[in-house]
Motif scaffolding. Structure first.
Motif, PDB file in Angstrom:
ATOM      1  N   GLY A   5       0.791  -1.221   0.000  1.00 46.89           N
ATOM      2  CA  GLY A   5       0.000   0.000   0.000  1.00 46.89           C
ATOM      3  C   GLY A   5       0.828   1.277   0.000  1.00 46.89           C
ATOM      4  N   LYS A   6       0.319   2.294  -0.656  1.00 41.50           N
ATOM      5  CA  LYS A   6       0.979   3.603  -0.656  1.00 41.50           C
ATOM      6  C   LYS A   6       1.029   4.151   0.764  1.00 41.50           C
ATOM      7  N   GLY A   7       2.203   4.614   1.158  1.00 41.65           N
ATOM      8  CA  GLY A   7       2.368   5.183   2.490  1.00 41.65           C
ATOM      9  C   GLY A   7       2.304   4.172   3.611  1.00 41.65           C
ATOM     10  N   ALA A   8       2.495   2.890   3.307  1.00 38.52           N
ATOM     11  CA  ALA A   8       2.380   1.846   4.336  1.00 38.52           C
ATOM     12  C   ALA A   8       3.492   1.966   5.370  1.00 38.52           C
ATOM     13  N   THR A   9       3.162   1.599   6.592  1.00 34.66           N
ATOM     14  CA  THR A   9       4.148   1.503   7.671  1.00 34.66           C
ATOM     15  C   THR A   9       3.953   0.172   8.383  1.00 34.66           C
ATOM     16  N   PHE A  10       5.069  -0.377   8.852  1.00 32.16           N
ATOM     17  CA  PHE A  10       5.062  -1.689   9.500  1.00 32.16           C
ATOM     18  C   PHE A  10       5.619  -1.543  10.909  1.00 32.16           C
ATOM     19  N   TYR A  11       4.734  -1.699  11.872  1.00 27.06           N
ATOM     20  CA  TYR A  11       5.093  -1.609  13.285  1.00 27.06           C
ATOM     21  C   TYR A  11       5.264  -3.019  13.845  1.00 27.06           C
ATOM     22  N   ASP A  24      15.860  -4.734  12.133  1.00 28.08           N
ATOM     23  CA  ASP A  24      17.249  -4.265  12.082  1.00 28.08           C
ATOM     24  C   ASP A  24      17.771  -4.297  10.643  1.00 28.08           C
ATOM     25  N   ALA A  25      17.437  -5.356   9.908  1.00 28.38           N
ATOM     26  CA  ALA A  25      17.851  -5.452   8.507  1.00 28.38           C
ATOM     27  C   ALA A  25      17.235  -4.320   7.693  1.00 28.38           C
ATOM     28  N   ALA A  26      15.953  -4.033   7.922  1.00 26.79           N
ATOM     29  CA  ALA A  26      15.288  -2.949   7.204  1.00 26.79           C
ATOM     30  C   ALA A  26      15.964  -1.615   7.465  1.00 26.79           C
ATOM     31  N   HIS A  27      16.356  -1.373   8.703  1.00 30.48           N
ATOM     32  CA  HIS A  27      16.998  -0.109   9.045  1.00 30.48           C
ATOM     33  C   HIS A  27      18.395  -0.014   8.448  1.00 30.48           C
ATOM     34  N   ARG A  28      19.134  -1.123   8.392  1.00 27.57           N
ATOM     35  CA  ARG A  28      20.451  -1.098   7.743  1.00 27.57           C
ATOM     36  C   ARG A  28      20.326  -0.763   6.264  1.00 27.57           C
ATOM     37  N   LEU A  29      19.217  -1.187   5.660  1.00 27.22           N
ATOM     38  CA  LEU A  29      18.988  -0.924   4.244  1.00 27.22           C
ATOM     39  C   LEU A  29      18.414   0.465   3.984  1.00 27.22           C
ATOM     40  N   GLY A  30      18.104   1.209   5.038  1.00 26.27           N
ATOM     41  CA  GLY A  30      17.591   2.565   4.887  1.00 26.27           C
ATOM     42  C   GLY A  30      16.083   2.678   4.805  1.00 26.27           C
ATOM     43  N   HIS A  31      15.363   1.618   5.182  1.00 27.30           N
ATOM     44  CA  HIS A  31      13.903   1.626   5.070  1.00 27.30           C
ATOM     45  C   HIS A  31      13.238   2.025   6.389  1.00 27.30           C
ATOM     46  N   THR A  32      13.787   3.020   7.041  1.00 28.58           N
ATOM     47  CA  THR A  32      13.295   3.425   8.358  1.00 28.58           C
ATOM     48  C   THR A  32      11.908   4.049   8.300  1.00 28.58           C
ATOM     49  N   GLN A  33      11.522   4.617   7.177  1.00 30.26           N
ATOM     50  CA  GLN A  33      10.204   5.241   7.091  1.00 30.26           C
ATOM     51  C   GLN A  33       9.100   4.202   6.983  1.00 30.26           C
ATOM     52  N   TYR A  34       9.459   2.966   6.624  1.00 31.46           N
ATOM     53  CA  TYR A  34       8.479   1.897   6.494  1.00 31.46           C
ATOM     54  C   TYR A  34       8.441   1.016   7.744  1.00 31.46           C
ATOM     55  N   PHE A  35       9.604   0.586   8.199  1.00 28.40           N
ATOM     56  CA  PHE A  35       9.684  -0.320   9.345  1.00 28.40           C
ATOM     57  C   PHE A  35       9.917   0.501  10.612  1.00 28.40           C
ATOM     58  N   ILE A  36       8.850   0.687  11.367  1.00 21.82           N
ATOM     59  CA  ILE A  36       8.874   1.533  12.552  1.00 21.82           C
ATOM     60  C   ILE A  36       9.130   0.677  13.788  1.00 21.82           C
ATOM     61  N   LYS A  37      10.146   1.023  14.540  1.00 22.98           N
ATOM     62  CA  LYS A  37      10.484   0.240  15.736  1.00 22.98           C
ATOM     63  C   LYS A  37       9.649   0.707  16.925  1.00 22.98           C
ATOM     64  N   GLU A  38       8.352   0.562  16.776  1.00 21.51           N
ATOM     65  CA  GLU A  38       7.399   0.905  17.830  1.00 21.51           C
ATOM     66  C   GLU A  38       6.273  -0.120  17.826  1.00 21.51           C
ATOM     67  N   ALA A  39       5.608  -0.255  18.959  1.00 23.16           N
ATOM     68  CA  ALA A  39       4.490  -1.188  19.067  1.00 23.16           C
ATOM     69  C   ALA A  39       3.320  -0.726  18.216  1.00 23.16           C
ATOM     70  N   GLY A  40       2.773  -1.650  17.472  1.00 22.59           N
ATOM     71  CA  GLY A  40       1.584  -1.355  16.687  1.00 22.59           C
ATOM     72  C   GLY A  40       0.368  -1.967  17.354  1.00 22.59           C
ATOM     73  N   GLY A  41      -0.303  -2.858  16.662  1.00 25.48           N
ATOM     74  CA  GLY A  41      -1.472  -3.517  17.233  1.00 25.48           C
ATOM     75  C   GLY A  41      -1.293  -5.015  17.174  1.00 25.48           C
ATOM     76  N   GLU A  42      -2.285  -5.720  17.657  1.00 19.75           N
ATOM     77  CA  GLU A  42      -2.266  -7.185  17.617  1.00 19.75           C
ATOM     78  C   GLU A  42      -3.374  -7.647  16.697  1.00 19.75           C
ATOM     79  N   VAL A  43      -3.063  -8.624  15.863  1.00 12.93           N
ATOM     80  CA  VAL A  43      -3.995  -9.015  14.820  1.00 12.93           C
ATOM     81  C   VAL A  43      -4.058 -10.529  14.700  1.00 12.93           C
ATOM     82  N   THR A  44      -5.244 -11.034  14.410  1.00 15.74           N
ATOM     83  CA  THR A  44      -5.404 -12.452  14.094  1.00 15.74           C
ATOM     84  C   THR A  44      -5.095 -12.631  12.615  1.00 15.74           C
ATOM     85  N   ASP A  45      -4.030 -13.376  12.347  1.00 15.44           N
ATOM     86  CA  ASP A  45      -3.575 -13.570  10.984  1.00 15.44           C
ATOM     87  C   ASP A  45      -2.964 -14.967  10.891  1.00 15.44           C
TER      88      ASP A  45
END
Length: 335
Positions: A229-235, A253-274
Motif C-alpha cells: 500500500g501507498k504510504g504503508a508503515t510496519f510496526y 534491524d535489517a530494514a533499518h540497515r537498508l535505509g527503510h526506516t520510514q516503512y519499518f517503525i520500531k514501535e508497538a503497533g497492534g495485535e492481529v489475528t492472521d
C-alpha cells in the motif's frame, strides 16, 4: 485482510521490551556486529519491485480470488505453475474447510520448497485469496467481493519475485514458500451472529494441523500481509512480539540497515489475528507478521482495507521494494 475488530492497541512499553529483550546489552551489541558483518559479506540478489508489481497485477486480472469461483481456480493454477517454473519442489494441499456460515470452501494451499533436504529452514508465507465482502465500504457494496491487490496479492507478488531469485541463487538454508488460502472469509461486519475469531485463516489452520510434510519445522517464519500500500508503515505486531521477538528484531534491524526506516517503525503497533498465529499455535514456529499498520485510522489498517479501493491504484512500488529487499537480506544472511 481478515480482521474486523482485530487491531487492539498494545502497551507500547511492554512490546518494545519484548522485542528488545533478546539478551544482555553486551550480547546485543555482539549480535548486531555479527549481523552487520554477515550483511556485508553475503551478496544478496537485487529485488525488483517492477517484477513484484507485475505478479500482483497478474493475480488481480483474474478477478476477485474468492474460494469456489472460477477466478479463484484459475489464479490457483497460475500460482502453482509459476512457483514450479521457478524451480520449487511443489506440494498441492487441497482441503474442504467450513466458512462461518456453514459453506464448504474448496481451499488450496500452494507450497513450494527450495532445497527440501536441508534441515535448517525458513518459512515465507502470504494468503492468496481475496475478501468476498467489501464490508468496510459503503453499505451498498458490502456484498461485493474485492480485488485484494494489497490485502492478499501484494504479499504473494513479493514472494514470487523472491522465488525467482531462489531458483538462480540459493541461500544457505532451505526456504519454504506457502500461499495460504481461505484467510479472508471470516465473519463480516454486517453479520448478526456470534463473532468467532477462528472463522479467519482457514487455510493456515488446516496446514498447521496437517503440514505439507510430516512434522514440519522451521527456524522462524515471515508472513507478508498488506505489504504494497501507498504510504504503508510496519510496526511491531503484538502477537509476533510475544512469540517471535528474536526474528522480529532481526527483520526490523535489517530494514533499518537498508535505509527503510520510514516503512519499518520500531514501535508497538497492534495485535492481529492472521496466519502467523496458527503457524505458531499448531507448529510452534515463531512467525513474524509484516503487516501494514496505520496508527491514525479507526481500524488500524490501510484506507482501502476491505473496500473496493483495494485495487492496483493503491499499490506502491516503493513499499514493495522496502519489504522485498528486507526479506531477502534476512534469508540470504541466514547461516
Amino acid at each position: 485482510m481478515d480482521k474486523p475488530r482485530l487491531f487492539m492497541l498494545c502497551l507500547g512499553a511492554m512490546l518494545l521490551s519484548l522485542v528488545s529483550s533478546c539478551g544482555s546489552s553486551k550480547n546485543k551489541n555482539t549480535t548486531e556486529n555479527e549481523e552487520t558483518t554477515q550483511a556485508s559479506a553475503v551478496q544478496v540478489p537485487a529485488f525488483s519491485a517492477d517484477s513484484a508489481y507485475l505478479y500482483i497485477e497478474r493475480q488481480v486480472a483474474f478477478g476477485p480470488r474468492v474460494p469456489n469461483t472460477d477466478a479463484h481456480r484459475a489464479c490457483g493454477e497460475y500460482l502453482y505453475r509459476q512457483l514450479q517454473a521457478f524451480g520449487a519442489t511443489m506440494y498441492d494441499q487441497r482441503a474442504d474447510v467450513v466458512s462461518y456460515d456453514g459453506k464448504i470452501l474448496k481451499a488450496r494451499n500452494i507450497i513450494g520448497a527450495y532445497n527440501p533436504e536441508a534441515k535448517k529452514r525458513v518459512l515465507l508465507c502470504a494468503h492468496w485469496d481475496s475478501r468476498p465482502y467489501a464490508d468496510a465500504d459503503k453499505k451498498e457494496h458490502h456484498h461485493t467481493p474485492i480485488d485484494g491487490a494489497n490485502d492478499g496479492a501484494s504479499g504473494v507478488g513479493v514472494l514470487l519475485e523472491i522465488a525467482r531469485h531462489l531458483q538462480q541463487q540459493a541461500p544457505a538454508v532451505g526456504i519454504d514458500i506457502v500461499f495460504f488460502d481461505a484467510e479472508d472469509y471470516g465473519i463480516p461486519e454486517f453479520y448478526d451472529g456470534t463473532y468467532k475469531e477462528d472463522t479467519w485463516c482457514l487455510g493456515s489452520q488446516y496446514w498447521g494441523r496437517i503440514p505439507h510434510v510430516p512434522d514440519y519445522k522451521a527456524r522462524f517464519g515471515i508472513l507478508l500481509d498488506m505489504v504494497g500500500g501507498k504510504g504503508a508503515t510496519f510496526y511491531y505486531e503484538g502477537y509476533s512480539a510475544r512469540t517471535a521477538s528474536h526474528a522480529m528484531k532481526k527483520i526490523w534491524d535489517a530494514a533499518h540497515r537498508l535505509g527503510h526506516t520510514q516503512y519499518f517503525i520500531k514501535e508497538a503497533g497492534g495485535e492481529v489475528t492472521d496466519d502467523h498465529v496458527y503457524v505458531n499455535r499448531f507448529r510452534q514456529i515463531p512467525c513474524v507478521d509484516i503487516i501494514g499498520y496505520n496508527p491514525h485510522s479507526d481500524n488500524g489498517f490501510h484506507e482501502t482495507w476491505h473496500t473496493l479501493g483495494d485495487n492496483m491504484d493503491c499499490i506502491d512500488r516503493a513499499t514493495l521494494q522496502a519489504v522485498g529487499e528486507t526479506v531477502m537480506a534476512v534469508i540470504y544472511n541466514e547461516k
